[in-house]
Structure formats: structure tokens, C-alpha cells
Design a protein around this motif. Structure first.
Motif, PDB file in Angstrom:
ATOM      1  N   PRO A   1       1.750  -5.589   2.867  1.00 27.99           N
ATOM      2  CA  PRO A   1       3.170  -5.305   3.098  1.00 27.99           C
ATOM      3  C   PRO A   1       4.052  -5.367   1.863  1.00 27.99           C
ATOM      4  N   MET A   2       3.607  -6.026   0.799  1.00 27.81           N
ATOM      5  CA  MET A   2       4.451  -6.160  -0.385  1.00 27.81           C
ATOM      6  C   MET A   2       4.119  -5.134  -1.473  1.00 27.81           C
ATOM      7  N   LEU A   3       3.204  -4.225  -1.188  1.00 31.33           N
ATOM      8  CA  LEU A   3       2.847  -3.211  -2.170  1.00 31.33           C
ATOM      9  C   LEU A   3       3.722  -1.972  -2.014  1.00 31.33           C
ATOM     10  N   ASP A   4       3.805  -1.219  -3.090  1.00 28.30           N
ATOM     11  CA  ASP A   4       4.625  -0.011  -3.134  1.00 28.30           C
ATOM     12  C   ASP A   4       3.779   1.188  -2.711  1.00 28.30           C
ATOM     13  N   PRO A   5       4.096   1.825  -1.585  1.00 33.68           N
ATOM     14  CA  PRO A   5       3.278   2.960  -1.138  1.00 33.68           C
ATOM     15  C   PRO A   5       3.286   4.131  -2.112  1.00 33.68           C
ATOM     16  N   ALA A   6       4.257   4.160  -3.034  1.00 34.28           N
ATOM     17  CA  ALA A   6       4.315   5.239  -4.019  1.00 34.28           C
ATOM     18  C   ALA A   6       3.516   4.933  -5.286  1.00 34.28           C
ATOM     19  N   ASP A   7       2.908   3.762  -5.351  1.00 33.18           N
ATOM     20  CA  ASP A   7       2.125   3.373  -6.531  1.00 33.18           C
ATOM     21  C   ASP A   7       0.902   4.284  -6.654  1.00 33.18           C
ATOM     22  N   PRO A   8       0.749   5.016  -7.762  1.00 38.78           N
ATOM     23  CA  PRO A   8      -0.405   5.906  -7.894  1.00 38.78           C
ATOM     24  C   PRO A   8      -1.736   5.161  -7.910  1.00 38.78           C
ATOM     25  N   LEU A   9      -1.737   3.915  -8.357  1.00 39.01           N
ATOM     26  CA  LEU A   9      -2.982   3.144  -8.339  1.00 39.01           C
ATOM     27  C   LEU A   9      -3.382   2.805  -6.903  1.00 39.01           C
ATOM     28  N   LEU A  10      -2.407   2.582  -6.038  1.00 39.30           N
ATOM     29  CA  LEU A  10      -2.713   2.337  -4.631  1.00 39.30           C
ATOM     30  C   LEU A  10      -3.276   3.603  -3.994  1.00 39.30           C
ATOM     31  N   ARG A  11      -2.761   4.749  -4.386  1.00 39.24           N
ATOM     32  CA  ARG A  11      -3.287   6.006  -3.864  1.00 39.24           C
ATOM     33  C   ARG A  11      -4.743   6.205  -4.319  1.00 39.24           C
ATOM     34  N   THR A  12      -5.023   5.913  -5.583  1.00 40.07           N
ATOM     35  CA  THR A  12      -6.401   6.022  -6.082  1.00 40.07           C
ATOM     36  C   THR A  12      -7.327   5.090  -5.315  1.00 40.07           C
ATOM     37  N   TYR A  13      -6.838   3.892  -5.062  1.00 39.53           N
ATOM     38  CA  TYR A  13      -7.596   2.908  -4.276  1.00 39.53           C
ATOM     39  C   TYR A  13      -7.894   3.470  -2.876  1.00 39.53           C
ATOM     40  N   ALA A  14      -6.879   4.024  -2.232  1.00 40.15           N
ATOM     41  CA  ALA A  14      -7.049   4.562  -0.884  1.00 40.15           C
ATOM     42  C   ALA A  14      -7.992   5.759  -0.879  1.00 40.15           C
ATOM     43  N   GLU A  15      -7.900   6.605  -1.885  1.00 37.20           N
ATOM     44  CA  GLU A  15      -8.773   7.780  -1.966  1.00 37.20           C
ATOM     45  C   GLU A  15     -10.236   7.372  -2.025  1.00 37.20           C
ATOM     46  N   HIS A  16     -10.523   6.246  -2.702  1.00 36.59           N
ATOM     47  CA  HIS A  16     -11.921   5.801  -2.800  1.00 36.59           C
ATOM     48  C   HIS A  16     -12.439   5.302  -1.460  1.00 36.59           C
ATOM     49  N   ASP A  17     -11.555   4.792  -0.629  1.00 38.20           N
ATOM     50  CA  ASP A  17     -11.951   4.338   0.712  1.00 38.20           C
ATOM     51  C   ASP A  17     -12.359   5.498   1.611  1.00 38.20           C
ATOM     52  N   LEU A  18     -11.685   6.618   1.483  1.00 34.43           N
ATOM     53  CA  LEU A  18     -11.794   7.695   2.471  1.00 34.43           C
ATOM     54  C   LEU A  18     -12.830   8.752   2.098  1.00 34.43           C
ATOM     55  N   VAL A  19     -13.587   9.199   3.099  1.00 33.83           N
ATOM     56  CA  VAL A  19     -14.411  10.405   3.021  1.00 33.83           C
ATOM     57  C   VAL A  19     -14.220  11.161   4.336  1.00 33.83           C
ATOM     58  N   ASP A  20     -13.711  12.367   4.244  1.00 31.21           N
ATOM     59  CA  ASP A  20     -13.451  13.200   5.429  1.00 31.21           C
ATOM     60  C   ASP A  20     -12.597  12.470   6.469  1.00 31.21           C
ATOM     61  N   GLY A  21     -11.639  11.698   5.987  1.00 29.44           N
ATOM     62  CA  GLY A  21     -10.710  11.030   6.879  1.00 29.44           C
ATOM     63  C   GLY A  21     -11.187   9.720   7.453  1.00 29.44           C
ATOM     64  N   SER A  22     -12.417   9.323   7.132  1.00 29.05           N
ATOM     65  CA  SER A  22     -12.969   8.067   7.636  1.00 29.05           C
ATOM     66  C   SER A  22     -13.059   7.032   6.504  1.00 29.05           C
ATOM     67  N   VAL A  23     -12.824   5.772   6.875  1.00 27.57           N
ATOM     68  CA  VAL A  23     -12.842   4.691   5.896  1.00 27.57           C
ATOM     69  C   VAL A  23     -14.268   4.196   5.698  1.00 27.57           C
ATOM     70  N   ARG A  24     -14.680   4.137   4.456  1.00 24.25           N
ATOM     71  CA  ARG A  24     -16.039   3.692   4.137  1.00 24.25           C
ATOM     72  C   ARG A  24     -16.071   2.157   4.059  1.00 24.25           C
ATOM     73  N   LEU A  25     -16.150   1.548   5.208  1.00 27.15           N
ATOM     74  CA  LEU A  25     -16.151   0.096   5.330  1.00 27.15           C
ATOM     75  C   LEU A  25     -16.942  -0.288   6.564  1.00 27.15           C
ATOM     76  N   SER A  26     -17.914  -1.193   6.399  1.00 31.14           N
ATOM     77  CA  SER A  26     -18.712  -1.666   7.521  1.00 31.14           C
ATOM     78  C   SER A  26     -17.999  -2.824   8.205  1.00 31.14           C
ATOM     79  N   SER A  27     -17.627  -2.631   9.468  1.00 30.43           N
ATOM     80  CA  SER A  27     -16.972  -3.713  10.200  1.00 30.43           C
ATOM     81  C   SER A  27     -17.911  -4.902  10.380  1.00 30.43           C
ATOM     82  N   ALA A  28     -19.207  -4.626  10.538  1.00 31.42           N
ATOM     83  CA  ALA A  28     -20.174  -5.719  10.675  1.00 31.42           C
ATOM     84  C   ALA A  28     -20.222  -6.558   9.405  1.00 31.42           C
TER      85      ALA A  28
END
Length: 278
Positions: free
Chosen positions: A166-193
Motif C-alpha cells: 500500500p505504500m508503494l507508488d503504482p507509477a514507479d517503473p521499477l514496480l512495473r518491471t517487477y510486476a512484468e516478471h511475475d506475469l505470463v499471459d496474464g497469470s502470476v508465476r507463483l506457487s501457492s503451495a
């Protein structure tokens, strides 16, 4: 910058190395994160040579199979060191990555010159009311990422900021780069298990922190998630331990300790201190 695929039990862990002028620093991200967490540190301290794996179950290592735990991550880091020809390195871990760093240092002490722990790694009691059975509910916002489809990176960034950052800036380009690495075809690459297993290990596993003999530097946030929230670590938690140095981070919450210029600069200065004196 170089990318390596390191064979481990269950698949390949992907490691990104940014070569600066310093000796290598192995950096270990948190429970629902990935290696782009260190983008802010690279921006503030470009002289640092950072060896940054995506831990199993995250990012480019999401398809590594088998159980996840602090000890399994520690064994993976040992394989990374072998593959990159590193006998020993300074290690920095953030959040759950701090607990992985401690486990790695306990299991492979000759490989760790010093530890820099960022709001994690130092033993802490489970939050009031938390049980092994309720860990999944506590981390529901992280798990929710894996069950949604995001049509655009901006949509995912807004989701992150509205839930766990909540305290991060959504316009931060580094946050966008971080988010882009999470996503592939709209899905987050993270194992809930993996998230649930690793978080359970953090809060209910046996910490080996008190076995360690190398220098340990600890940075801690004023808040946990958002301003005025209770911190992860109380003064009593910190005072009870013999640490090489303790760096308070006022005005920052847990994510801000590394995902903001102010936090990353403080972490960079602490790593520089470790590199200078061990």
C-alpha cells in the motif's frame, strides 16, 4: 548481466547476475516475490555484484517440482554457488529470504562470509492467533494472485498496491518491471503451495539463528503493511539478540525496506559495510 539455469532437485532454478565492481553478494527474495525485488537495490547501488535467483515456485523457477521449505531453498542456493563457481559470498535476504539465508548459513557456514537480513531472518514468534492450519488464510492476498487473470500489467500493479504494497507508488517503473516478471499471459508465476509451505516453516520451523557465528547485520521496518501497522519485530525481539549492527528504517513498511529508493539505499549502505569489514 547474465542468466543461468542451475539444476536442482525437481528442475532448474534461474539465476540472474548483475556484475558490478564489488565481490559477489547472493541476494534472496521473500515468500511471494522473485528476483526483480532487487531492482531498487541495483538502482541505488550499481557497484554491487548481485547474484539473484528466482527461488523454486517463483518467477522463472515456478515449475521446479517437489516440496518447498527453508532447507530445500538452502540446498538450492548451495547448488547455485557451485554452478557459478563461488566458494563463499556475502548473503542478503529480505523477509522470508532472510530465513532462507539463515538456514543456508547454518547448513553451509563456510560459504557465507556475512549476513545482511532485511526485516526477516531474526527469530520471531508467530502473530497472535496464527496456527499451522491458518497460514493459508493469513497469506490469502498472495494466494489470490495465483487464482486471477490480469489483462494488463497496470491492472496487476494496482492489485499489488491495493493489497500487500500500500505504500508503494503504482507509477514507479521499477514496480512495473517487477510486476512484468511475475506475469505470463496474464497469470502470476507463483506457487501457492510453496507460499504456504515456506511461510509455515518460517513461523513454526526450528530456527538455527543462534548457531551462527558470522557477522549479522539487521535492518527492520517501522511498520508491517502500511503506515501505523504493528511492526514484524518488536524492540524486545531485537534487543534479545547479539547482532553486529541494527539499522531502524523509520517511515517504511515491510515492502518499503527494499522496494523504495530510501529503503534500498539503506540496504546498500549496510551491504557496503559488510563487504568492507565482513
Amino acid at each position: 548481466m547474465s542468466i543461468d539455469r542451475v539444476p536442482v532437485s525437481g528442475g532448474d532454478v534461474v539465476v540472474e547476475t548483475h556484475t558490478g565492481t564489488s565481490e559477489p553478494v547472493l541476494v534472496v527474495h521473500g515468500v511471494s516475490s522473485q528476483r526483480m525485488l532487487w531492482g531498487w537495490l541495483r538502482a541505488e547501488s550499481p557497484h554491487l555484484t548481485l547474484v539473484a535467483p528466482d527461488l523454486r515456485g517463483r518467477g522463472d523457477s515456478v515449475n521446479v517440482t517437489g516440496p518447498s521449505s527453508l532447507s530445500r531453498h538452502a540446498d538450492d542456493l548451495d547448488a547455485v554457488m557451485d554452478a557459478l563457481g563461488l566458494d563463499a559470498a556475502h548473503v542478503c535476504g529480505m523477509s522470508m529470504g532472510g530465513f532462507v539465508a539463515v538456514e543456508f548459513a547454518a547448513r553451509y557456514s563456510a560459504r557465507v562470509k556475512s549476513l545482511v537480513l532485511v526485516d526477516g531472518g531474526v527469530p520471531v514468534a508467530p502473530p497472535a492467533g496464527l496456527t499451522r492450519e491458518s497460514v493459508g488464510a493469513v497469506f490469502a492476498d498472495r494466494i489470490a494472485r495465483t487464482q486471477q487473470h490480469f489483462d494488463a500489467v497496470d491492472e496487476y500493479v494496482e492489485f499489488l498496491v491495493s493489497t500487500s504494497l500500500p505504500m508503494l507508488d503504482p507509477a514507479d517503473p521499477l514496480l512495473r518491471t517487477y510486476a512484468e516478471h511475475d506475469l505470463v499471459d496474464g497469470s502470476v508465476r507463483l506457487s501457492s503451495a510453496a507460499v504456504v509451505a515456506d511461510a509455515t516453516d518460517v513461523f513454526f520451523g526450528a530456527s538455527r539463528f543462534r548457531e551462527l557465528a558470522m557477522p549479522i547485520r539487521f535492518l527492520h521496518a517501522q511498520w508491517s503493511v502500511g503506515s501505523s501497522s504493528a511492526p514484524m519485530y518488536s524492540p524486545e525481539d531485537i534487543d534479545a539478540l547479539d547482532l553486529t549492527s541494527v539499522v531502524p528504517m523509520p517511515g517504511l513498511d515491510h515492502a518499503g525496506t527494499i522496494m523504495t529508493p530510501t529503503g534500498a539505499a539503506a540496504v546498500g549502505r549496510t551491504i557496503d559495510e559488510a563487504l568492507d569489514v565482513g
